[in-house]
Scaffold this motif. Structure first.
Motif, mmCIF file in Angstrom:
data_model
loop_
_atom_site.group_PDB
_atom_site.id
_atom_site.type_symbol
_atom_site.label_atom_id
_atom_site.label_comp_id
_atom_site.label_asym_id
_atom_site.label_seq_id
_atom_site.Cartn_x
_atom_site.Cartn_y
_atom_site.Cartn_z
ATOM 1 N N PRO A 1 -2.385 12.674 1.325
ATOM 2 C CA PRO A 1 -0.740 12.139 1.366
ATOM 3 C C PRO A 1 -0.512 11.009 0.900
ATOM 4 O O PRO A 1 0.619 10.134 -0.271
ATOM 5 C CB PRO A 1 -0.828 13.031 2.275
ATOM 6 N N ALA A 2 -1.616 10.077 0.620
ATOM 7 C CA ALA A 2 -1.274 8.703 0.076
ATOM 8 C C ALA A 2 -1.182 8.630 -1.383
ATOM 9 O O ALA A 2 -0.417 7.978 -1.809
ATOM 10 C CB ALA A 2 -2.896 8.014 0.551
ATOM 11 N N PHE A 3 -2.484 9.810 -2.099
ATOM 12 C CA PHE A 3 -2.112 9.660 -3.562
ATOM 13 C C PHE A 3 -0.249 10.149 -3.911
ATOM 14 O O PHE A 3 0.208 9.971 -4.302
ATOM 15 C CB PHE A 3 -3.105 11.109 -4.372
ATOM 16 N N LEU A 4 0.099 11.115 -2.991
ATOM 17 C CA LEU A 4 1.388 11.725 -2.611
ATOM 18 C C LEU A 4 2.461 10.684 -2.959
ATOM 19 O O LEU A 4 3.486 10.382 -3.312
ATOM 20 C CB LEU A 4 1.707 13.492 -2.399
ATOM 21 N N MET A 5 2.088 9.491 -1.455
ATOM 22 C CA MET A 5 2.888 8.913 -1.700
ATOM 23 C C MET A 5 3.291 7.690 -2.586
ATOM 24 O O MET A 5 4.246 6.992 -2.889
ATOM 25 C CB MET A 5 3.006 7.863 -0.588
#
Length: 483
Positions: free
Chosen positions: A202-206
């Motif tokens: 999820p952090a990468f998607l942010m």
């Protein structure tokens, strides 16, 4: 652009049909990635607190909802920042960076070998996420609305909000499945799970969401901030009260804010009147969000004591949450193409009427969850997890009939100068909803979740009756207000 020609009274009238704003793609892509990040983290957060941080269920519930409450409280900060100083684009961009930092921090501290306090670092990361997520929340939908030219594209705007929410739920569906799958099925750092990877994706998607936002900058319509409108409104209200007290029993006016017309002008007074009317409509809304927010806490707790085996696969307790976005994806087009046209034939057209119906579905959902919980407490680990499906169906129907009309109502009825602030106030109702759950969980009055679920169902029934009374009042008073 497409030109349409109509011949009227022997002459030719040319009407221009405006092209659909292509920059909407970048705004939706940004929101989809951001929602993947938020719900990906949120889906596994409760179990991370109980499994890794060893918090008891009540403490984890309180802290889970305290986080949700903080997220929606900071929406006020984002709304003011956008309307008064930075404008919508710069607010979204700057707070998205804060958001990404918090998400990366959580994924790093979930690595077992990192020699820092996991609990303390988690709270810091969640604080960054709350500031970022809550801060951009009131800005994104309004920023997207700014790309449409009104009233010429009002029909396109109505449709946009439905499909905007559809895209969000597609993202939530994928994240609700993927992050529990990574948590359970990937083994890393010598452990039988991998929370660090489940948080890292999820952090990468942010980070990707920030990239999408920047790419579309050239095509955006960017409205400048309106200045200190909030402070002007506050001074307008204060002045009206003081003047009314000073002239008590003398000069009588239809509305108490009319006492500020001479000093602040008719337009600001009218805008302030509409703001107060909208805020009054928002007052009963927190209780619905207190029901909806328990998908990620109490309903997960319920699922941990149920049988998830379906033969070749075991449904994980936190994976049941993916039912909500899955059902939303089915219900949104169903509502747009079939249900809303049918409701129109029965005179149910306004956003407030749809909101009321959504509230009644919330009542039914928690009555259903109470029935399931009673069986779970009688036969723990025997009741199949799929018995949660009815409560998810009802809460998802309620969500669609509550959230999308609420967004449209807040956008359409709010004055241009404070649209982000009004959206922030709408999301603030969700903060109070989380506070209600946290309060009830911290009191721990009930020994059985069955009674707690029934309490929420009864409270929601009373609440929606109050809402209907306020909605009828708003529709009567709206005719006398000018926006």
């Amino acid at each position: 652009m497409e030109l349409k020609k109509n011949i009227e009274d022997g002459g030719i009238q040319t009407q221009t049909k405006l092209a659909y704003p292509k920059c909407i793609f970048f705004i939706i892509s940004n929101e989809v990635c951001e929602r993947f990040n938020f719900y990906g983290i949120r889906t596994i957060l409760y179990l991370y607190m109980t499994d890794k941080l060893k918090l008891d269920p009540n403490t984890a519930t309180v802290q889970f909802h305290a986080f949700s409450m903080f997220v929606y409280f900071t929406s006020i900060f984002g709304g003011i920042l956008s309307d008064v100083w930075l404008g919508r684009y710069r607010t979204i961009l700057s707070l998205s960076i804060v958001y990404a930092v918090g998400s990366l921090l959580i994924s790093i501290v979930a690595i077992p070998s990192i020699n820092i306090s996991a609990t303390g670092a988690l709270y810091v990361g969640l604080a960054f996420i709350a500031i970022g997520s809550g801060g951009i929340k009131p800005c994104v939908s309004v920023f997207a609305g700014d790309q449409f030219k009104l009233p010429e594209q009002s029909a396109e705007l109505d449709t946009f909000f439905s499909w905007f929410y559809f895209a969000i739920n597609l993202s939530v569906l994928i994240s609700s499945f993927l992050t529990p799958f990574l948590r359970e099925n990937v083994h890393c750092f010598g452990e039988n799970d991998c929370y660090s990877l489940a948080f890292a994706v999820p952090a990468f998607l942010m980070i990707i969401s920030i990239v999408f936002l920047i790419i579309g900058k050239h095509w955006y319509t960017m409205k400048p901030p309106s200045g200190n409108i909030l402070f002007q409104i506050m001074k307008c209200i204060t002045n009206a009260i003081l003047v009314k007290i000073r002239l008590w029993g003398g000069d009588s006016r239809e509305h108490f804010l009319d006492y500020s017309i001479e000093k602040y002008g008719q337009q600001l007074v009218d805008d302030t009147k509409m703001l107060l009317e909208i805020v009054l409509i928002f007052v009963p809304m927190p209780l619905f969000w207190s029901l909806f927010d328990q998908i990620g806490s109490r309903w997960v707790e319920q699922a941990t004591k149920m049988n998830g085996n379906i033969g070749w696969y075991k449904i994980l307790p936190d994976q049941m949450q993916m039912l909500n976005p899955f059902l939303d994806l089915a219900f949104i087009p169903t509502m747009d193409f079939w249900i809303y046209p049918i409701l129109n034939k029965f005179g149910i057209r306004s956003q407030l009427q749809k909101l009321a119906i959504g509230g009644f579905f919330g009542v039914i959902s928690f009555a259903a969850s109470a029935m399931v919980q009673w069986q779970v407490e009688v036969k723990p680990d025997e009741v199949h997890i799929l018995w949660q499906i009815p409560q998810y169906v009802f809460i998802s129907l309620g969500e669609i009939l509550f959230t999308i009309p609420a967004l449209l109502f807040a956008y359409e009825k709010s004055p241009d100068s404070i649209k982000s602030l009004v959206q922030a106030l709408l999301w603030l109702t969700s903060a109070f909803g989380s506070a209600i759950v946290a309060l009830i969980a911290s009191i721990n009055y009930f020994n059985s979740l069955t009674y707690e679920f029934l309490l929420f169902s009864v409270l929601m029934l009373i609440d929606i009756i109050v809402f209907m009374i306020l909605a009828a009042r708003f529709q009567r008073r709206e005719k006398s207000l000018t926006v």
